[in-house]
Structures are given as C-alpha cells and as structure tokens.
Enzyme design. Structure first.
Site, PDB file in Angstrom:
ATOM      1  N   HIS A 101       0.834  -1.202   0.000  1.00  0.00           N
ATOM      2  CA  HIS A 101       0.000   0.000   0.000  1.00  0.00           C
ATOM      3  C   HIS A 101       0.873   1.257   0.000  1.00  0.00           C
ATOM      4  CE1 HIS A 101      -3.608  -2.365   0.345  1.00  0.00           C
ATOM      5  NE2 HIS A 101      -3.029  -3.060   1.303  1.00  0.00           N
ATOM      6  N   ASP A 107       3.215   6.149  -5.265  1.00  0.00           N
ATOM      7  CA  ASP A 107       3.251   6.306  -6.730  1.00  0.00           C
ATOM      8  C   ASP A 107       2.341   7.477  -7.100  1.00  0.00           C
ATOM      9  OD1 ASP A 107       2.693   4.053  -9.569  1.00  0.00           O
ATOM     10  OD2 ASP A 107       2.816   6.231  -9.441  1.00  0.00           O
ATOM     11  N   ARG A 110       0.183   7.341 -10.436  1.00  0.00           N
ATOM     12  CA  ARG A 110      -0.987   6.463 -10.293  1.00  0.00           C
ATOM     13  C   ARG A 110      -2.053   7.134  -9.452  1.00  0.00           C
ATOM     14  NH1 ARG A 110      -2.390   4.082  -5.638  1.00  0.00           N
ATOM     15  NH2 ARG A 110      -3.570   2.132  -5.654  1.00  0.00           N
ATOM     16  N   GLY A 134     -11.439  -3.284  -4.316  1.00  0.00           N
ATOM     17  CA  GLY A 134     -10.040  -3.491  -3.932  1.00  0.00           C
ATOM     18  C   GLY A 134      -9.475  -2.168  -3.443  1.00  0.00           C
ATOM     19  N   GLU A 157     -12.774  -4.347   0.268  1.00  0.00           N
ATOM     20  CA  GLU A 157     -11.374  -4.769   0.414  1.00  0.00           C
ATOM     21  C   GLU A 157     -11.359  -6.141   1.075  1.00  0.00           C
ATOM     22  OE1 GLU A 157      -8.335  -3.900  -0.594  1.00  0.00           O
ATOM     23  OE2 GLU A 157      -7.731  -5.694   0.501  1.00  0.00           O
ATOM     24  N   GLU A 186     -16.624 -10.101  -5.585  1.00  0.00           N
ATOM     25  CA  GLU A 186     -17.534 -10.942  -6.386  1.00  0.00           C
ATOM     26  C   GLU A 186     -18.369 -11.854  -5.514  1.00  0.00           C
ATOM     27  OE1 GLU A 186     -14.292 -10.789  -6.226  1.00  0.00           O
ATOM     28  OE2 GLU A 186     -13.319 -12.556  -7.035  1.00  0.00           O
ATOM     29  N   GLU A 200      -8.532   0.070  -8.961  1.00  0.00           N
ATOM     30  CA  GLU A 200      -7.150   0.111  -9.444  1.00  0.00           C
ATOM     31  C   GLU A 200      -6.682  -1.334  -9.375  1.00  0.00           C
ATOM     32  OE1 GLU A 200      -4.041  -0.744  -9.811  1.00  0.00           O
ATOM     33  OE2 GLU A 200      -3.110   0.326  -8.180  1.00  0.00           O
ATOM     34  N   GLU A 209      -1.711 -11.046 -11.671  1.00  0.00           N
ATOM     35  CA  GLU A 209      -2.586 -11.091 -10.497  1.00  0.00           C
ATOM     36  C   GLU A 209      -4.019 -11.419 -10.933  1.00  0.00           C
ATOM     37  OE1 GLU A 209      -0.637  -7.308  -8.136  1.00  0.00           O
ATOM     38  OE2 GLU A 209      -2.747  -7.729  -7.746  1.00  0.00           O
ATOM     39  N   HIS A 358       5.069   2.911 -10.165  1.00  0.00           N
ATOM     40  CA  HIS A 358       5.671   1.762  -9.454  1.00  0.00           C
ATOM     41  C   HIS A 358       5.678   0.511 -10.319  1.00  0.00           C
ATOM     42  CE1 HIS A 358       1.471   0.679  -8.688  1.00  0.00           C
ATOM     43  NE2 HIS A 358       1.891  -0.509  -8.311  1.00  0.00           N
TER      44      HIS A 358
HETATM   45  N1  J7C Z   1      -2.394  -4.859  -8.741  1.00  0.00           N
HETATM   46  C1  J7C Z   1      -3.212  -4.135  -7.973  1.00  0.00           C
HETATM   47  N2  J7C Z   1      -3.710  -2.999  -8.332  1.00  0.00           N
HETATM   48  N3  J7C Z   1      -3.494  -4.633  -6.784  1.00  0.00           N
HETATM   49  C2  J7C Z   1      -4.409  -3.937  -5.841  1.00  0.00           C
HETATM   50  C3  J7C Z   1      -5.049  -4.999  -5.097  1.00  0.00           C
HETATM   51  C4  J7C Z   1      -5.901  -4.456  -3.918  1.00  0.00           C
HETATM   52  O1  J7C Z   1      -7.238  -4.916  -4.127  1.00  0.00           O
HETATM   53  C5  J7C Z   1      -7.563  -5.930  -3.188  1.00  0.00           C
HETATM   54  N4  J7C Z   1      -8.292  -6.967  -3.921  1.00  0.00           N
HETATM   55  C6  J7C Z   1      -7.827  -7.714  -4.948  1.00  0.00           C
HETATM   56  N5  J7C Z   1      -8.797  -8.533  -5.403  1.00  0.00           N
HETATM   57  C7  J7C Z   1      -9.909  -8.278  -4.651  1.00  0.00           C
HETATM   58  C8  J7C Z   1     -11.239  -8.781  -4.631  1.00  0.00           C
HETATM   59  N6  J7C Z   1     -11.622  -9.729  -5.497  1.00  0.00           N
HETATM   60  N7  J7C Z   1     -12.114  -8.288  -3.730  1.00  0.00           N
HETATM   61  C9  J7C Z   1     -11.718  -7.341  -2.852  1.00  0.00           C
HETATM   62  N8  J7C Z   1     -10.469  -6.820  -2.797  1.00  0.00           N
HETATM   63  C10 J7C Z   1      -9.581  -7.273  -3.703  1.00  0.00           C
HETATM   64  C11 J7C Z   1      -6.240  -6.397  -2.618  1.00  0.00           C
HETATM   65  O2  J7C Z   1      -6.403  -6.929  -1.315  1.00  0.00           O
HETATM   66  C12 J7C Z   1      -5.438  -5.103  -2.622  1.00  0.00           C
HETATM   67  O3  J7C Z   1      -5.734  -4.296  -1.519  1.00  0.00           O
END
Ligand code: J7C
Length: 423
Positions: A101, A107, A110, A134, A157, A186, A200, A209, A358
């Site tokens: 985080h 960043d 972003r 997220g 989250e 979901e 994001e 990911e 980043h």
């Molecule tokens: N590559 C990224 N932008 N990663 C950000 C990912 C952020 O979203 C959160 N996250 C990822 N997938 C999910 C999901 N399906 N539901 C809730 N939070 C999510 C994760 O815990 C992190 O805080």
C-alpha cells in the site's frame, strides 16, 4: 534393445488428476473436465502427454494434470496449499501489510491520476452510488468523499487492511458517505446496484494477479445498466528494444571478470536471468528501436472472463534506428471516460514517455541479441496464456520474424520464446 521411449510406452500407465477442464482442438487432443482421472501412457514431450479417459486416447496438456499424491499427513498441508489456485491466503496476506500500500500510495502518477478522475467528474458524481473495488487503504473512496458528493461509496477490500480502512474513513470524517465492506467483491452482497465501478486492478504487464477477473464479475453483478467503469479501457503496449546495461550486467559480465574467462557460466546466466520477464524495468525512450504499438486493447464494458484465458495479437514494427535487438518491453495505459458526454477522458500511461510509476515497464529478454538496421521489419505475435491451474499467473509467448531490408542479406531471422509469469 528397446529405446527409452519404447520402455516408457511399455511402462504401466500412471493415473493423473485434471486440475482444470480442457477442451481439445483437433482430432488428436483429448478433452476432459476438472477432477477427471486420466491414465497417462506416454510423455513424448514436457508439454503434451498421451493419455486415456473412458477408453478414448489423445494428447493432453501436461500442465493441467497432477499426479494423485498418496494421502499422508506431510502432504496434507501441501495439498491444502495446492488446492487454492488463487493462492488467496498468500495474496491477500501480502495486502494485509503496509508494504504494497505504501508503494502504491507513494506512486504519485498512479494516485494523482485517480484523484484527477474524481476531481474532473465531481459535479456528475453528486448523489451517485460508487463501488471502489479493492480499495486497499481507501484512498480512492476518500477522494470521492473529499472532492465530490456521492450518495454512498462501497469501499470493498478483501484483505485485513479493511479494518484500518474503516479507521481512516472515521479519522477523516467520511463515515456518512463511505461504507467499508471486507470480502471478495464478487462474493459480497450489496444493498443496491452501483452507478460507477472504480478500481485500481492493474498488475505488472497489465494482467498479472488477474484481479481484472474480479472486476468483471463485480461489473456483471453490481453495475447498473448504463453504469460507468473506471478504468473504461486498457491497452498493452509493446516495443522491440535495446537493453545494453541489463545485458552487460547479467551476461557480458561473465566474459572477463578480473581477467578470467567465466563464459561457461553464460548458459546458466541466460537460464537464471532471461527466462522470466524482468518486472520494474525502466526503459529509456532511446532504447526503443521502433514506434511502440498498442498490441492489445481491452474494453472494460464488453471484456468477458473467458476472454482472459488466451489473448493473442499480431505486431509489425519497422526499425527506425540501427541497434541491438535485446528484447521486447511492455507497458500499459488505462483510460477513464468522463461522466459528462464529450468531457475529457483521463489517462494513466505507464510508458517511458510518462512520469515513472511503481509498475515501471516489463522487459522480455531474447536468448541472443540480434543486430538490426534501419528499415528492417520485426513482425510476429504475442500470446498471453492464463495459467489453467494457478489463476493469478500467465505465460507470455513471443514469435518474431526479422526481415532485413538491405539487399545483400536476405536473412530472415525467426524466433520464439515463452516467458512464465511466474508459473
Ligand atoms: N495490482 C493491484 N492494483 N493490486 C491492488 C489490489 C488491492 O485490491 C484488493 N483486492 C484484490 N482482489 C480483490 C477482490 N476480489 N475483492 C476485494 N479486494 C480485492 C487487494 O487486497 C489489494 O488491496
């Protein structure tokens, strides 16, 4: 005297379990469903095996199969770990700490891009229902509450960071607007559909990911008819490039370290440093050998989860300056359409001509550098194949042909390489 292969053929078939469903193409490929038990008769290559299911025989992709490990307590833990193709425990565990985080919040490109989206749409956000998927520490949700007047923001989250996100919402006096929900977006229940789904979700090389799958599932379930996706579209950009300093650091180094010949280590160096893509590579604009090309464009309104299994695109680069073709570099750009018709879109570009992010860029090193000359053409395809078992991973396969334009050499150099990310 039997050859090794004949020995193998005669060996009794081994039972394997299908980790994921596979639909064969062509008459010699065998289709199966996740959980099917197949008998493997031969392993003519590391990628394709000769197997049987319900008296039907055919080729199957080896990476879809796992040998049924004998049940014993030591493997139980490993089995449990293997059972989760999303590796959620490790994934959400990593987002439960501040490290990632801090990287994302630090960043500026972003974070300011998302702030600009909220700011430039603040009037249209009035009384709207927003989902921040997220949300992490909740920065985008806090921008919404601070810079606009939505009726509610559902800050979703899945990691344990959500407990702190609640505190940050309270600390900044935004409890009236922001509702923090912990869980996978979901799988969550919301009291209503949303007008705007902002997230994001972009990973290295855009898709790593595969959080994008969660965004698509949440879109289909919670975005109201005519609702807005932020980002609205995403593009993956590719360019053939030089990488002299990286090549010198990892490969040329072994030629004469301290006056000694260490070149027998170069095959090891190639295997260790050039097999996987290099994340967080910073390419100089001068390293580009041709004009970058948007090879893949994703429309976040029409993209489907099944489309993510395999994304294929062609490219054709015309070499603009002679140099050394060390590899390809990829980066992405996302666009946020305006809520007002005709309003200006906001763009977040992670390429070499924008402020570094980043993510930086991703470098795919060829096994052998090739000299190229102005006017040469580099044609080929890029294929992103999602890992059928490890759902956050993929491979990137490049095929390329180099056609020299100089009359005297009609050499056409062909190459192909598959890069795992990471499995
Ligand atoms: N590559 C990224 N932008 N990663 C950000 C990912 C952020 O979203 C959160 N996250 C990822 N997938 C999910 C999901 N399906 N539901 C809730 N939070 C999510 C994760 O815990 C992190 O805080």
């Amino acid at each position: 005297m039997q050859t090794e292969k004949e020995d193998e053929d005669d060996a009794s078939p081994e039972e394997y379990v299908a980790l994921s469903s596979f639909t064969g193409s062509g008459s010699d490929q065998l289709s199966f469903h996740s959980g099917d038990r197949l008998l493997v008769h031969a392993k003519p290559s590391s990628e394709w095996w000769w197997a049987e299911l319900h008296e039907v025989i055919g080729y199957v992709p080896a990476r879809y199969l796992r040998q049924d490990a004998a049940e014993d307590e030591d493997d139980e833990e490993e089995e449990e770990e293997e059972e989760d193709p999303w590796q959620d425990e490790e994934y959400f565990g990593s987002y439960g700490t501040l490290r990632l985080h801090l990287e994302m919040l630090s960043d500026k490109s972003r974070t300011e891009a998302y702030r600009q989206v909220i700011l430039s749409n603040s009037a249209s956000l009035r009384n709207k229902v927003v989902m921040d998927l997220g949300c992490g520490t909740g920065i985008i949700s806090l921008f919404c509450a601070q810079l606009a007047q939505p009726s509610v923001v559902y800050a979703v989250e899945a990691s344990s960071m959500s407990e702190y996100t609640r505190q940050l919402v309270k600390q900044n006096g935004c409890e009236e607007v922001i509702t923090v929900l912990q869980g996978r977006a979901e799988e969550l229940e919301l009291p209503e559909r949303v007008d705007i789904l902002v997230s994001e979700w972009m990973g290295n090389c855009l898709l790593f990911e595969f959080m994008v799958e969660s965004v698509l599932l949440a879109r289909d379930r919670w975005l109201r008819e005519g609702g807005v996706m932020w980002p609205s579209s995403a593009a993956l950009t590719l360019v053939p490039c030089q990488a002299h300093s990286y090549y010198a650091e990892k490969m040329a180094f072994w030629e004469r370290p301290y006056g000694l010949d260490f070149t027998p280590l170069q095959p090891l160096a190639q295997q260790e440093f050039f097999t996987k893509p290099k994340f967080s590579h910073l390419i100089e604009p001068d390293d580009c050998l041709a004009a970058p090309c948007n090879v893949i464009c994703l429309d976040m309104y029409t993209l489907q989860v099944k489309d993510l299994e395999e994304i294929k695109a062609q490219f054709h680069f015309c070499v603009e300056k002679s140099g050394v073709f060390h590899g390809f570099t990829a980066w992405f750009t996302v666009h946020f359409e305006s809520l007002e018709t005709g309003g200006a879109a906001v763009e977040l570009n992670t390429g070499p001509n924008s402020e570094p992010t980043h993510w930086k860029q991703t470098l795919f090193m060829l096994d052998r550098p090739v000299s190229v000359y102005t006017g040469d053409s580099i044609r080929g395809t890029i294929v992103l194949r999602r890992n059928p078992v490890w759902r956050r991973h993929m491979t990137v396969t490049m095929h390329w042909n180099i056609n020299s334009s100089t009359e005297d050499t009609d050499n056409c150099q062909v190459g192909t390489k598959t890069f795992p990310m990471w499995r």
